[in-house]
Design a protein around this motif. Structure first.
Motif, PDB file in Angstrom:
ATOM      1  N   LEU A 211       0.670  -1.504  -0.014  1.00  0.00           N
ATOM      2  CA  LEU A 211       0.328  -0.261  -0.142  1.00  0.00           C
ATOM      3  C   LEU A 211       0.718   1.400   0.190  1.00  0.00           C
ATOM      4  O   LEU A 211       1.995   0.807   0.588  1.00  0.00           O
ATOM      5  CB  LEU A 211      -1.105   0.009   1.433  1.00  0.00           C
ATOM      6  N   TRP A 212       0.284   2.637  -1.141  1.00  0.00           N
ATOM      7  CA  TRP A 212       0.835   3.296  -1.073  1.00  0.00           C
ATOM      8  C   TRP A 212       0.590   4.438  -1.004  1.00  0.00           C
ATOM      9  O   TRP A 212      -0.586   4.250  -1.829  1.00  0.00           O
ATOM     10  CB  TRP A 212       2.313   3.903  -2.169  1.00  0.00           C
ATOM     11  N   PHE A 213       0.530   5.937  -0.711  1.00  0.00           N
ATOM     12  CA  PHE A 213      -0.211   6.896  -1.081  1.00  0.00           C
ATOM     13  C   PHE A 213       0.209   7.733  -2.145  1.00  0.00           C
ATOM     14  O   PHE A 213       1.833   7.720  -2.196  1.00  0.00           O
ATOM     15  CB  PHE A 213      -0.587   7.820   0.266  1.00  0.00           C
ATOM     16  N   SER A 214       0.068   7.759  -3.338  1.00  0.00           N
ATOM     17  CA  SER A 214      -0.201   8.227  -4.456  1.00  0.00           C
ATOM     18  C   SER A 214      -0.798   9.467  -5.270  1.00  0.00           C
ATOM     19  O   SER A 214      -1.735   8.512  -5.500  1.00  0.00           O
ATOM     20  CB  SER A 214       1.253   7.332  -5.357  1.00  0.00           C
ATOM     21  N   LEU A 215       0.109  10.607  -5.237  1.00  0.00           N
ATOM     22  CA  LEU A 215      -1.317  11.290  -5.851  1.00  0.00           C
ATOM     23  C   LEU A 215      -0.985  11.196  -7.428  1.00  0.00           C
ATOM     24  O   LEU A 215      -0.370  11.411  -7.704  1.00  0.00           O
ATOM     25  CB  LEU A 215      -0.401  12.410  -5.027  1.00  0.00           C
ATOM     26  N   HIS A 216      -2.336  11.176  -7.693  1.00  0.00           N
ATOM     27  CA  HIS A 216      -2.626  11.247  -9.174  1.00  0.00           C
ATOM     28  C   HIS A 216      -4.004  11.946  -9.500  1.00  0.00           C
ATOM     29  O   HIS A 216      -5.117  12.100  -8.326  1.00  0.00           O
ATOM     30  CB  HIS A 216      -3.385  10.038  -9.879  1.00  0.00           C
ATOM     31  N   PHE A 217      -4.215  12.631 -10.465  1.00  0.00           N
ATOM     32  CA  PHE A 217      -5.159  13.722 -11.064  1.00  0.00           C
ATOM     33  C   PHE A 217      -5.884  12.769 -12.370  1.00  0.00           C
ATOM     34  O   PHE A 217      -4.941  12.283 -13.086  1.00  0.00           O
ATOM     35  CB  PHE A 217      -5.139  14.935 -10.938  1.00  0.00           C
ATOM     36  N   ASN A 218      -6.926  12.395 -11.725  1.00  0.00           N
ATOM     37  CA  ASN A 218      -8.011  11.661 -12.612  1.00  0.00           C
ATOM     38  C   ASN A 218      -9.368  11.936 -13.695  1.00  0.00           C
ATOM     39  O   ASN A 218     -10.577  11.746 -12.626  1.00  0.00           O
ATOM     40  CB  ASN A 218      -8.569  10.042 -12.217  1.00  0.00           C
ATOM     41  N   PRO A 219      -9.371  12.310 -14.684  1.00  0.00           N
ATOM     42  CA  PRO A 219     -10.057  13.023 -15.775  1.00  0.00           C
ATOM     43  C   PRO A 219     -10.980  12.216 -16.186  1.00  0.00           C
ATOM     44  O   PRO A 219     -12.346  12.237 -16.334  1.00  0.00           O
ATOM     45  CB  PRO A 219      -9.336  13.626 -17.148  1.00  0.00           C
TER      46      PRO A 219
ATOM     47  N   PRO B 235      -9.473  21.275 -14.693  1.00  0.00           N
ATOM     48  CA  PRO B 235      -8.491  22.412 -15.170  1.00  0.00           C
ATOM     49  C   PRO B 235     -10.278  22.627 -15.565  1.00  0.00           C
ATOM     50  O   PRO B 235     -10.054  23.955 -16.349  1.00  0.00           O
ATOM     51  CB  PRO B 235      -8.255  22.282 -16.917  1.00  0.00           C
ATOM     52  N   GLY B 236     -11.049  22.726 -14.381  1.00  0.00           N
ATOM     53  CA  GLY B 236     -12.828  23.743 -14.290  1.00  0.00           C
ATOM     54  C   GLY B 236     -13.796  23.253 -14.198  1.00  0.00           C
ATOM     55  O   GLY B 236     -13.565  21.566 -14.202  1.00  0.00           O
TER      56      GLY B 236
ATOM     57  N   LEU C 222     -15.409  19.597 -15.954  1.00  0.00           N
ATOM     58  CA  LEU C 222     -13.299  19.091 -16.886  1.00  0.00           C
ATOM     59  C   LEU C 222     -12.276  18.207 -15.395  1.00  0.00           C
ATOM     60  O   LEU C 222     -11.533  18.205 -15.685  1.00  0.00           O
ATOM     61  CB  LEU C 222     -12.767  20.259 -17.214  1.00  0.00           C
ATOM     62  N   GLY C 223     -13.113  18.565 -14.248  1.00  0.00           N
ATOM     63  CA  GLY C 223     -12.667  18.511 -13.342  1.00  0.00           C
ATOM     64  C   GLY C 223     -11.452  17.496 -12.738  1.00  0.00           C
ATOM     65  O   GLY C 223     -12.920  16.025 -13.176  1.00  0.00           O
ATOM     66  N   HIS C 224     -10.325  16.684 -12.374  1.00  0.00           N
ATOM     67  CA  HIS C 224     -10.152  15.991 -12.313  1.00  0.00           C
ATOM     68  C   HIS C 224     -10.005  15.267 -11.016  1.00  0.00           C
ATOM     69  O   HIS C 224      -9.793  15.991  -9.646  1.00  0.00           O
ATOM     70  CB  HIS C 224      -8.243  15.771 -12.249  1.00  0.00           C
TER      71      HIS C 224
END
Length: 148
Positions: free
Chosen positions: A36-44, A105-106, A109-111
């Motif tokens: 298990l990790w904490f790994s930042l991602h922004f998913n569209p 991005p708005g 459209l936010g991730h």
């Protein structure tokens, strides 16, 4: 549901805030070695980053689902299991919809912020856990209510 939904929604938003504030994209933090990790991602996109080109459609769909849950499903709940399942679903959909409406991005459209990574599986967030848990509970509820 009146207590559970705001609490789960707040937990989702709080953990996403912490992830964005304290994690860096591309720099995972190991929590349980090898698992298990904490790994930042922004998913569209949707689950497993599918449909990344359909962010607006996913946002509108989530808005419709949330409206339907609040207007039609929640008022008709008659069992505790269905109440928990619908409550978790509302909190999860609302949590990810908030990201889609208010993050870059708005609007629409936010991730979605994902940050919990399990080796060989996926990267997800508290809202995703609520949605998955809701699906499991509602399947169990449907089988139990079938027998009656």
């Amino acid at each position: 549901m009146a207590v559970m939904v705001p609490l789960l929604y707040a937990l989702d938003q709080f953990t996403k805030h912490l992830a964005v504030d304290r994690l860096t994209v591309g720099q995972p933090v190991e929590v349980i070695p090898g698992l298990l990790w904490f790994s930042l991602h922004f998913n569209p996109g949707a689950a497993f980053s599918m449909g990344t080109q359909f962010t607006v459609v996913l946002s509108v769909l989530a808005l419709g689902v949330l409206a339907g849950l609040l207007a039609f499903a929640a008022p008709r709940v008659r069992s505790w299991l269905a109440a928990v399942g619908i409550g978790w679903l509302i909190a999860g959909v609302a949590g990810n919809l908030t990201d889609r409406l208010f993050r870059d991005p708005g609007p629409f459209l936010g991730h979605v912020v994902d940050f919990i990574a399990i080796r060989g599986f996926a990267i997800f967030n508290v809202a995703d856990m609520c949605i998955t848990g809701a699906a499991i509970l509602l399947i169990i509820w449907s089988f139990r209510s079938e027998r009656r």
